[in-house]
Motif scaffolding. Sequence first.
Motif, PDB file in Angstrom:
ATOM      1  N   GLN A   1       0.818  -1.204   0.000  1.00 22.94           N
ATOM      2  CA  GLN A   1       0.000   0.000   0.000  1.00 22.94           C
ATOM      3  C   GLN A   1       0.853   1.256   0.000  1.00 22.94           C
ATOM      4  O   GLN A   1       1.896   1.318   0.657  1.00 22.94           O
TER       5      GLN A   1
ATOM      6  N   HIS B   1      -2.856   4.590  -6.394  1.00 21.38           N
ATOM      7  CA  HIS B   1      -2.659   3.439  -7.273  1.00 21.38           C
ATOM      8  C   HIS B   1      -1.293   3.502  -7.938  1.00 21.38           C
ATOM      9  O   HIS B   1      -0.915   4.522  -8.513  1.00 21.38           O
TER      10      HIS B   1
ATOM     11  N   THR C   1      -6.391  -4.224   3.786  1.00 19.21           N
ATOM     12  CA  THR C   1      -6.590  -4.904   2.509  1.00 19.21           C
ATOM     13  C   THR C   1      -7.376  -6.180   2.753  1.00 19.21           C
ATOM     14  O   THR C   1      -7.361  -6.736   3.857  1.00 19.21           O
TER      15      THR C   1
ATOM     16  N   GLU D   1      -8.306 -10.037   0.752  1.00 20.78           N
ATOM     17  CA  GLU D   1      -8.059 -10.933  -0.377  1.00 20.78           C
ATOM     18  C   GLU D   1      -8.916 -12.179  -0.221  1.00 20.78           C
ATOM     19  O   GLU D   1      -9.141 -12.658   0.895  1.00 20.78           O
TER      20      GLU D   1
ATOM     21  N   ILE E   1     -13.833  -9.462  -6.129  1.00 18.17           N
ATOM     22  CA  ILE E   1     -12.404  -9.162  -6.224  1.00 18.17           C
ATOM     23  C   ILE E   1     -11.640 -10.400  -6.676  1.00 18.17           C
ATOM     24  O   ILE E   1     -12.019 -11.528  -6.387  1.00 18.17           O
TER      25      ILE E   1
ATOM     26  N   LYS F   1      -7.976 -10.093  -6.586  1.00 15.32           N
ATOM     27  CA  LYS F   1      -6.636  -9.894  -6.042  1.00 15.32           C
ATOM     28  C   LYS F   1      -6.757  -9.088  -4.751  1.00 15.32           C
ATOM     29  O   LYS F   1      -7.826  -8.530  -4.460  1.00 15.32           O
TER      30      LYS F   1
ATOM     31  N   THR G   1      -7.157  -6.297  -2.294  1.00 20.99           N
ATOM     32  CA  THR G   1      -7.805  -5.021  -2.592  1.00 20.99           C
ATOM     33  C   THR G   1      -7.831  -4.131  -1.355  1.00 20.99           C
ATOM     34  O   THR G   1      -8.157  -4.591  -0.258  1.00 20.99           O
ATOM     35  N   THR G   2      -7.484  -2.873  -1.538  1.00 21.69           N
ATOM     36  CA  THR G   2      -7.551  -1.915  -0.441  1.00 21.69           C
ATOM     37  C   THR G   2      -8.993  -1.537  -0.159  1.00 21.69           C
ATOM     38  O   THR G   2      -9.772  -1.288  -1.085  1.00 21.69           O
ATOM     39  N   ILE G   3      -9.357  -1.529   1.125  1.00 21.01           N
ATOM     40  CA  ILE G   3     -10.703  -1.115   1.513  1.00 21.01           C
ATOM     41  C   ILE G   3     -10.591  -0.005   2.548  1.00 21.01           C
ATOM     42  O   ILE G   3      -9.592   0.098   3.267  1.00 21.01           O
TER      43      ILE G   3
ATOM     44  N   ASP H   1     -16.744   0.869   3.615  1.00 22.92           N
ATOM     45  CA  ASP H   1     -16.910  -0.101   2.538  1.00 22.92           C
ATOM     46  C   ASP H   1     -17.699  -1.313   3.023  1.00 22.92           C
ATOM     47  O   ASP H   1     -17.526  -1.786   4.159  1.00 22.92           O
TER      48      ASP H   1
END
Length: 210
Positions: free
Chosen positions: A16, A25, A158, A160, A175, A177, A179-181, A185
């Motif tokens: 991250q 990103h 994150t 997964e 998802i 892969k 993933t940032t949350i 969320d």
Amino acid sequence: MPLRFGDFVFDAEGFQLLRSGTPIHLSPRAFRLLQVLIDRRPAVVSKQQLLDDVWEGQIVEEENVKNLIAELRKALGHDSSGAPLIRTAHRRGYAFCGDAGVADRHPAALWFLTDGTEVYPIRGAAVIGRSVECEIRVRSASVSRLHARLTAGAAGVTIEDLGSKNGTLVAGERIAKPTTIVSGDQITVGSVSFTLQHDTQQTATIPHPG
């Protein structure tokens, strides 16, 4: 260990980069290149060494390094003095010149999941699933034994999927892969939904009885 420089937090383990808490990103290779430069700061890293470390022996052109440097500079901008965070050493390579230090870690209960009735603190890594071994146990046939993994660190959280049968969704999107949350969320595992919360007052300390 997460590092802070300016408004950024770089967490290599959590994959991250955040600016003022907002995920930035980067392509996987740009992230790896930034990691190499930060690890070797303030030394200059040659283009050949970057090619070796980032592409791991693949035969690629030096232009690829320049493209990644451009991506990083666009994402990082400049430090508080207006100087670029990545310096070019003419005919030698590149160096990270930001003032990086260890980022403060959040208390263990700062991040948690809630389904509206139960509170599930996230302490480091937490696996969601039906198994009794899971930190967040969900008794639903739609949820796999080891369904998904949450990882909370100083840089954020994150999630997964762990090869579950019915998938893991973030904000309604499945998802594929890690993933940032972020706080607010909605996470859905099988047919069960949770909301991620960021508790700055550290009130989310209610242990789930399992």
